[in-house]
Design a protein around this motif. Structure first.
Motif, PDB file in Angstrom:
ATOM      1  N   ARG A 140       0.742  -1.439  -0.197  1.00  0.00           N
ATOM      2  CA  ARG A 140       0.037  -0.159  -0.137  1.00  0.00           C
ATOM      3  C   ARG A 140       0.719   1.068   0.313  1.00  0.00           C
ATOM      4  N   THR A 141       1.805   1.233   0.828  1.00  0.00           N
ATOM      5  CA  THR A 141       3.054   2.644   0.632  1.00  0.00           C
ATOM      6  C   THR A 141       4.124   2.092  -0.867  1.00  0.00           C
ATOM      7  N   ARG A 142       3.659   1.240  -1.025  1.00  0.00           N
ATOM      8  CA  ARG A 142       4.161   1.488  -2.902  1.00  0.00           C
ATOM      9  C   ARG A 142       5.762   0.776  -2.881  1.00  0.00           C
ATOM     10  N   CYS A 143       5.748  -0.430  -2.944  1.00  0.00           N
ATOM     11  CA  CYS A 143       7.295  -0.969  -3.223  1.00  0.00           C
ATOM     12  C   CYS A 143       8.502  -0.427  -4.637  1.00  0.00           C
ATOM     13  N   SER A 144       7.618  -1.020  -5.212  1.00  0.00           N
ATOM     14  CA  SER A 144       8.052  -0.654  -6.925  1.00  0.00           C
ATOM     15  C   SER A 144       6.998   0.202  -7.594  1.00  0.00           C
ATOM     16  N   PRO A 145       7.358   0.936  -8.956  1.00  0.00           N
ATOM     17  CA  PRO A 145       6.570   1.677  -9.571  1.00  0.00           C
ATOM     18  C   PRO A 145       5.907   1.356  -9.809  1.00  0.00           C
ATOM     19  N   ILE A 146       5.577   0.026 -10.168  1.00  0.00           N
ATOM     20  CA  ILE A 146       5.131  -1.267 -10.894  1.00  0.00           C
ATOM     21  C   ILE A 146       4.233  -1.706  -9.949  1.00  0.00           C
ATOM     22  N   GLN A 147       3.371  -1.703  -9.634  1.00  0.00           N
ATOM     23  CA  GLN A 147       3.142  -3.403  -8.903  1.00  0.00           C
ATOM     24  C   GLN A 147       1.873  -4.110  -8.965  1.00  0.00           C
ATOM     25  N   ILE A 148       1.509  -5.374  -9.134  1.00  0.00           N
ATOM     26  CA  ILE A 148       0.264  -6.899  -9.734  1.00  0.00           C
ATOM     27  C   ILE A 148       0.656  -7.493  -8.849  1.00  0.00           C
ATOM     28  N   SER A 149      -0.813  -8.034  -9.366  1.00  0.00           N
ATOM     29  CA  SER A 149      -1.294  -8.656  -8.338  1.00  0.00           C
ATOM     30  C   SER A 149      -1.476 -10.105  -9.164  1.00  0.00           C
ATOM     31  N   TRP A 150      -0.707 -11.682  -9.270  1.00  0.00           N
ATOM     32  CA  TRP A 150      -1.315 -12.785  -9.595  1.00  0.00           C
ATOM     33  C   TRP A 150      -1.438 -13.904  -9.176  1.00  0.00           C
ATOM     34  N   LEU A 151      -1.410 -14.772  -9.246  1.00  0.00           N
ATOM     35  CA  LEU A 151      -1.346 -15.801  -9.403  1.00  0.00           C
ATOM     36  C   LEU A 151      -2.329 -16.843  -7.727  1.00  0.00           C
ATOM     37  N   GLY A 152      -1.716 -16.608  -6.766  1.00  0.00           N
ATOM     38  CA  GLY A 152      -2.073 -16.786  -5.107  1.00  0.00           C
ATOM     39  C   GLY A 152      -3.283 -15.900  -4.904  1.00  0.00           C
ATOM     40  N   TYR A 153      -3.329 -15.000  -4.407  1.00  0.00           N
ATOM     41  CA  TYR A 153      -5.478 -14.301  -4.824  1.00  0.00           C
ATOM     42  C   TYR A 153      -5.975 -14.038  -6.162  1.00  0.00           C
ATOM     43  N   CYS A 154      -7.116 -14.262  -5.729  1.00  0.00           N
ATOM     44  CA  CYS A 154      -7.821 -14.099  -7.626  1.00  0.00           C
ATOM     45  C   CYS A 154      -9.182 -13.736  -7.683  1.00  0.00           C
ATOM     46  N   ASN A 155      -8.361 -12.244  -6.596  1.00  0.00           N
ATOM     47  CA  ASN A 155     -10.191 -11.278  -6.531  1.00  0.00           C
ATOM     48  C   ASN A 155      -8.664  -9.803  -6.943  1.00  0.00           C
ATOM     49  N   THR A 156     -10.278  -8.844  -6.615  1.00  0.00           N
ATOM     50  CA  THR A 156      -9.321  -7.462  -6.746  1.00  0.00           C
ATOM     51  C   THR A 156      -8.632  -7.830  -5.309  1.00  0.00           C
ATOM     52  N   LEU A 157      -7.888  -7.229  -4.722  1.00  0.00           N
ATOM     53  CA  LEU A 157      -7.429  -6.557  -3.162  1.00  0.00           C
ATOM     54  C   LEU A 157      -8.106  -4.785  -2.637  1.00  0.00           C
ATOM     55  N   GLY A 158      -8.513  -4.253  -4.572  1.00  0.00           N
ATOM     56  CA  GLY A 158      -9.058  -2.626  -3.958  1.00  0.00           C
ATOM     57  C   GLY A 158      -7.847  -1.573  -3.604  1.00  0.00           C
ATOM     58  N   ILE A 159      -6.801  -2.238  -2.785  1.00  0.00           N
ATOM     59  CA  ILE A 159      -6.461  -0.888  -2.538  1.00  0.00           C
ATOM     60  C   ILE A 159      -5.346  -0.400  -3.833  1.00  0.00           C
ATOM     61  N   LYS A 160      -4.841   1.089  -3.545  1.00  0.00           N
ATOM     62  CA  LYS A 160      -4.908   1.977  -4.623  1.00  0.00           C
ATOM     63  C   LYS A 160      -3.571   1.629  -5.129  1.00  0.00           C
ATOM     64  N   ASN A 161      -2.346   1.647  -4.723  1.00  0.00           N
ATOM     65  CA  ASN A 161      -1.311   1.652  -5.228  1.00  0.00           C
ATOM     66  C   ASN A 161      -1.071   0.118  -6.051  1.00  0.00           C
ATOM     67  N   MET A 162      -2.188  -0.977  -6.214  1.00  0.00           N
ATOM     68  CA  MET A 162      -2.075  -1.745  -6.566  1.00  0.00           C
ATOM     69  C   MET A 162      -2.463  -1.341  -8.356  1.00  0.00           C
ATOM     70  N   ASP A 163      -1.352  -1.659  -8.869  1.00  0.00           N
ATOM     71  CA  ASP A 163      -1.993  -1.164 -10.226  1.00  0.00           C
ATOM     72  C   ASP A 163      -2.792  -2.174 -11.351  1.00  0.00           C
ATOM     73  N   TYR A 164      -2.784  -3.435 -11.356  1.00  0.00           N
ATOM     74  CA  TYR A 164      -3.187  -4.295 -12.211  1.00  0.00           C
ATOM     75  C   TYR A 164      -2.864  -5.694 -11.669  1.00  0.00           C
TER      76      TYR A 164
END
Length: 561
Positions: free
Chosen positions: A296-320
């Motif tokens: 949520r603080t942002r570790c990287s310029p681009i942050q992507i959710s994949w594989l381990g959790y198959c739904n939205t996280l709803g957090i602003k800094n998860m980009d894709y």
């Protein structure tokens, strides 16, 4: 420990401060029968067992025994009860704690640790509706309880009555209420690197770099990433004492490996930024071991959710979020906070098992009964699933074999059988395998199965891939969001549309009809493995090309804007 002499008390304190818990246990055992000692001595002994990294299941169960004894002697000693919750989950000996939690909750309705315990243990017993009930209650009492809120969101995926609209609304509530400000020392470089020919630093964040479903999908994919285009890093949130052969295998595939379990969120953010990661892929979502606050603080310029959790996280800094065209419909994109990155076929591919076991003939042709199975965790067996499966069993000459992880308790087995008994399913129609098998032995269990049944609304993924490689088709149901459509996407990619039910009635009808055409099932059994291995489900080469092409496009868009 006022009943101990001064020297022993000092010695135990020194041992505790130096985390030498085995020696504390030894010293206290020298006192004789612990049950004849004071409550404080029993409590100290149980705490040492709990904190000892060498403790096994039997040690945690012994700690549970003494915590319960101390609590019974003085029910105002809530520390004993709270510790009893912890060791009961570690030992899976829920019978020690459950009656006391129910009793205590009647006395104090707002004890958050008791409510949390009731939710956690009900989940482990497979009582998902009850677990969800207690979590709902807990976040009403304290919405700023991050672990409880994340567990609430995760378990929402198991609840049939929770719509994607409701779930998405709750994720936004989570992001609004629970932001914990982290002030990293290192800032992300806003002067984006314009050199398109540089390697993209790609990081993967996970607590599951071990023998785990996530690794089964990750291993071959990582080995195929073009190292001329990417430098790949691992941020492992796994305890070092849980590293195993799979961990060692994965380490060889990464250019850099960082163990981050003991790092604070601030330290993790600083590490990721100091490594100049370009893209970070989170493999955990809201599952156990996540690092949501750092993301949520942002570790990287681009942050992507994949594989381990198959739904939205709803957090602003998860980009894709990475999905495929079968999982999130175009008109539903507004119900996901992330931008959707669509893979053209399947959202993940499984690594190929080495030396698959042989496939036998269809069991139903030799047996006098048709055999269904589900090797999914009991948590996925919703009340609606059990009701429908019971209807199938009660109306056909069939039986059902269940199997779940080795960490499941005997009480959970009894509990799941009780749920089927409520629907008048004879006990001899349900078998439960409770074996800690090797992967190859686990796959051989499918040689006893005619058709696998997918639970809903949370279908299997790994279990489905495993079943089809053993010639066993999986009957699944259409879903309403990413998570609930995973089984559907797998079968569509396999060309097995006839094994996708429209609704519960169609699911029942298909399950009954399958038993009437054994010749067709036998032919499918002989061809299904080859069909699967030659399908997009195992085509790691094309998948990696498609996946990394998307990452390149995302990165190029980033540096050009």
């Amino acid at each position: 420990m006022s009943d101990l002499n001064v020297d022993l008390k000092k010695k135990l304190l020194d041992l505790y401060n130096n985390k030498r818990f085995s020696e504390i246990e030894f010293e206290l055992e020298l006192l004789g029968d612990l049950e004849k000692q004071s409550s404080s001595i029993m409590m100290t002994y149980a705490v040492a067992k709990t904190l000892n990294l060498k403790s096994k299941k039997k040690d945690y169960e012994k700690a549970a025994y003494y915590f319960e004894k101390v609590y019974i002697l003085n029910k105002n000693n809530l520390d004993a009860l709270y510790n009893l919750i912890i060791v009961s989950t570690k030992s899976r000996a829920y019978h020690y704690v459950m009656p006391h939690l129910i009793e205590r909750h009647k006395i104090e309705k707002k004890d958050q640790k008791v409510i949390w315990g009731l939710s956690k243990i009900n989940f482990m017993l497979g009582n998902i509706s009850e677990s969800f009930y207690y979590l709902s209650k807990l976040i009403k009492i304290n919405p700023n309880y991050p672990d409880a809120f994340m567990e609430y969101l995760r378990i929402s995926n198991y609840i049939s009555s929770t719509s994607q609209e409701e779930y998405f609304k709750q994720t936004q509530e989570f992001d609004r209420l629970l932001y914990t400000e982290i002030k990293p020392l290192i800032k992300i470089n806003k002067n984006k690197n314009k050199n398109k020919n540089k390697k993209i630093k790609l990081a993967f964040l996970s607590p599951d770099f071990k023998t785990h479903s996530v690794s089964f999908f990750l291993r071959d994919f990582l080995s195929k990433i073009n190292k001329n285009d990417f430098e790949i890093l691992a941020f492992s949130n796994l305890e070092i004492n849980y590293h195993d052969e799979m961990t060692n295998e994965l380490k060889l595939l990464f250019d850099e490996w960082h163990d981050i379990k003991k790092m604070s969120d601030t330290e993790l953010v600083n590490l990721a930024r100091s490594q100049n990661t370009d893209i970070l892929i989170d493999l955990a979502g809201f599952t156990f071991g996540n690092r949501i606050q750092a993301l949520r603080t942002r570790c990287s310029p681009i942050q992507i959710s994949w594989l381990g959790y198959c739904n939205t996280l709803g957090i602003k800094n998860m980009d894709y979020i990475i999905a495929d065209l079968n999982l999130i419909k175009e008109k539903e994109q507004g119900l996901y906070s992330e931008k959707i990155l669509y893979l053209p076929k399947i959202w993940s591919v499984m690594s190929k098992q080495k030396n698959f076991p042989d496939i036998n003939n269809l069991p139903a042709k030799q047996n006098s009964i048709f055999t269904f199975c589900s090797f999914n965790n009991f948590a996925k067996l919703s009340d609606e699933t059990i009701k429908l499966w019971s209807k199938i069993l009660n109306n056909t000459n069939s039986c059902l074999i269940l199997k779940t992880g080795s960490k499941t308790s005997d009480l959970a087995f009894k509990n799941i059988l009780k749920k089927f008994n409520k629907h008048d399913v004879p006990e001899n129609k349900i078998s439960i395998l409770n074996k800690n098998l090797s992967r190859k032995e686990h796959l051989r269990e499918y040689n006893n199965i005619d058709v696998a049944l997918d639970p809903f609304p949370y279908p299997g993924v790994t279990t489905t891939f495993e079943a089809i490689t053993m010639g066993v088709p999986v009957l699944t149901m259409r879903g309403s969001n990413f998570n609930s459509r995973c089984g559907e996407s797998i079968n569509l990619n396999l060309g097995m549309n006839e094994f996708i039910a429209r609704d519960e009635k169609d699911y029942f009808d298909k399950a009954v009809e399958l038993q009437k055409n054994l010749k067709k099932l036998e032919l499918l059994r002989r061809s299904l493995r080859e069909k699967a291995l030659n399908s997009p489900l195992f085509d790691v080469n094309n998948f990696t090309i498609e996946f990394t092409s998307i990452l390149k496009r995302v990165w190029n868009n980033h540096i050009n804007n």
